[in-house]
Motif scaffolding. Structure first.
Motif, short mmCIF file in Angstrom:
data_model
loop_
_atom_site.label_atom_id
_atom_site.label_comp_id
_atom_site.label_asym_id
_atom_site.label_seq_id
_atom_site.Cartn_x
_atom_site.Cartn_y
_atom_site.Cartn_z
N CYS A 53 0.11 -1.40 -0.09
CA CYS A 53 -0.08 -0.40 -0.07
C CYS A 53 0.79 1.53 -0.07
O CYS A 53 0.42 2.34 -0.14
CB CYS A 53 -0.73 -0.33 0.77
N GLY A 54 2.24 1.23 -0.04
CA GLY A 54 2.93 2.22 -0.41
C GLY A 54 3.39 3.36 1.26
O GLY A 54 4.03 3.70 1.57
N ILE A 55 2.92 2.66 2.54
CA ILE A 55 3.15 3.13 3.70
C ILE A 55 4.60 2.33 3.88
O ILE A 55 5.34 1.47 3.94
CB ILE A 55 1.95 2.08 4.88
N LYS A 56 5.63 3.32 4.60
CA LYS A 56 6.77 3.18 4.75
C LYS A 56 6.90 1.88 5.94
O LYS A 56 6.28 3.04 7.18
CB LYS A 56 7.80 4.03 3.99
N LEU A 80 -4.42 2.33 -4.56
CA LEU A 80 -3.31 2.22 -5.11
C LEU A 80 -2.19 1.39 -5.06
O LEU A 80 -2.36 0.55 -6.42
CB LEU A 80 -2.48 3.53 -4.33
N ALA A 81 -3.20 0.26 -3.80
CA ALA A 81 -2.89 -1.20 -4.70
C ALA A 81 -3.52 -1.96 -5.38
O ALA A 81 -3.50 -2.68 -5.87
CB ALA A 81 -2.81 -2.07 -3.13
N GLU A 82 -5.31 -1.40 -5.19
CA GLU A 82 -5.93 -2.06 -6.38
C GLU A 82 -5.85 -1.66 -7.39
O GLU A 82 -5.85 -2.55 -8.68
CB GLU A 82 -7.30 -1.70 -5.39
N GLU A 83 -5.26 -0.46 -7.37
CA GLU A 83 -5.23 0.15 -9.16
C GLU A 83 -3.66 -1.06 -10.20
O GLU A 83 -3.67 -1.53 -10.47
CB GLU A 83 -4.12 1.58 -9.44
N GLU A 84 -2.43 -1.11 -9.07
CA GLU A 84 -1.75 -1.76 -8.71
C GLU A 84 -1.99 -2.90 -10.30
O GLU A 84 -1.45 -3.59 -10.57
CB GLU A 84 -0.03 -1.59 -8.26
N ARG A 85 -2.95 -3.67 -8.81
CA ARG A 85 -3.75 -5.25 -9.10
C ARG A 85 -4.05 -5.64 -10.12
O ARG A 85 -3.48 -5.58 -11.48
CB ARG A 85 -3.75 -5.35 -8.14
N ARG A 86 -4.82 -4.50 -10.83
CA ARG A 86 -5.26 -3.97 -11.79
C ARG A 86 -4.68 -3.85 -12.85
O ARG A 86 -4.51 -4.55 -13.93
CB ARG A 86 -6.88 -3.10 -11.62
N LYS A 87 -3.98 -3.04 -13.14
CA LYS A 87 -2.84 -2.90 -14.45
C LYS A 87 -2.19 -3.63 -14.05
O LYS A 87 -1.98 -4.46 -15.75
CB LYS A 87 -1.55 -1.17 -14.30
N GLN A 88 -1.57 -5.27 -13.21
CA GLN A 88 -1.00 -5.98 -13.32
C GLN A 88 -1.44 -7.37 -14.33
O GLN A 88 -1.09 -7.74 -15.25
CB GLN A 88 -0.27 -6.42 -11.92
#
Length: 134
Positions: A53-56, A80-88
């Protein structure tokens, strides 16, 4: 993922003497986990989810201390994680479609005498020809 981040924030805000927090931050004193790909535990997933999720990790405890900002941060991270998953998934689908539509250029190709379909291997042709038998 959203529920995992909510629970993680809850555990981080707990007092240090509470059992869930001790388990999250604790280490195994005796013994070891089995070799060769041990099963994932909730503790393992709770460490992976914020990264997706982009949390450091260094800012994790400071961010979780403030509940409203943590809620917003976790919702944004899940989006953001869901968008990245959909792109993949879309990229994987496009690669699969390109591989199916591209003609086989490497190696011998076997053609079905009945319908003209090209198969990559002899066993593939044999398996395909069984569909023509009635």
């Amino acid at each position: 993922m959203h529920h995992q981040l909510g629970w993680l924030g809850h555990i981080i805000r707990m007092p240090a003497n509470r059992l869930p927090r001790k388990i999250l931050y604790g280490q195994l004193h005796l013994g070891q986990r089995s070799a060769g790909g041990p099963k994932k535990r909730l503790k393992d997933k709770l460490k992976i989810t914020p990264k997706k999720c982009g949390i450091k990790p260094p800012s994790l405890e400071d961010a979780a201390a403030d509940r409203p900002s943590w809620r917003g941060l976790s919702q944004k991270g899940v989006q953001l994680a869901e968008e990245e998953r959909r792109k993949q998934c879309l990229a994987k689908s496009q690669r699969r479609k390109l591989a199916q539509s591209a003609p086989a250029t490497s190696g011998p190709a076997y053609t079905c005498p009945d319908c003209g379909r090209r198969c990559k291997s002899r066993i593939g042709l044999y398996s395909h020809q069984r569909t023509h038998k009635q």
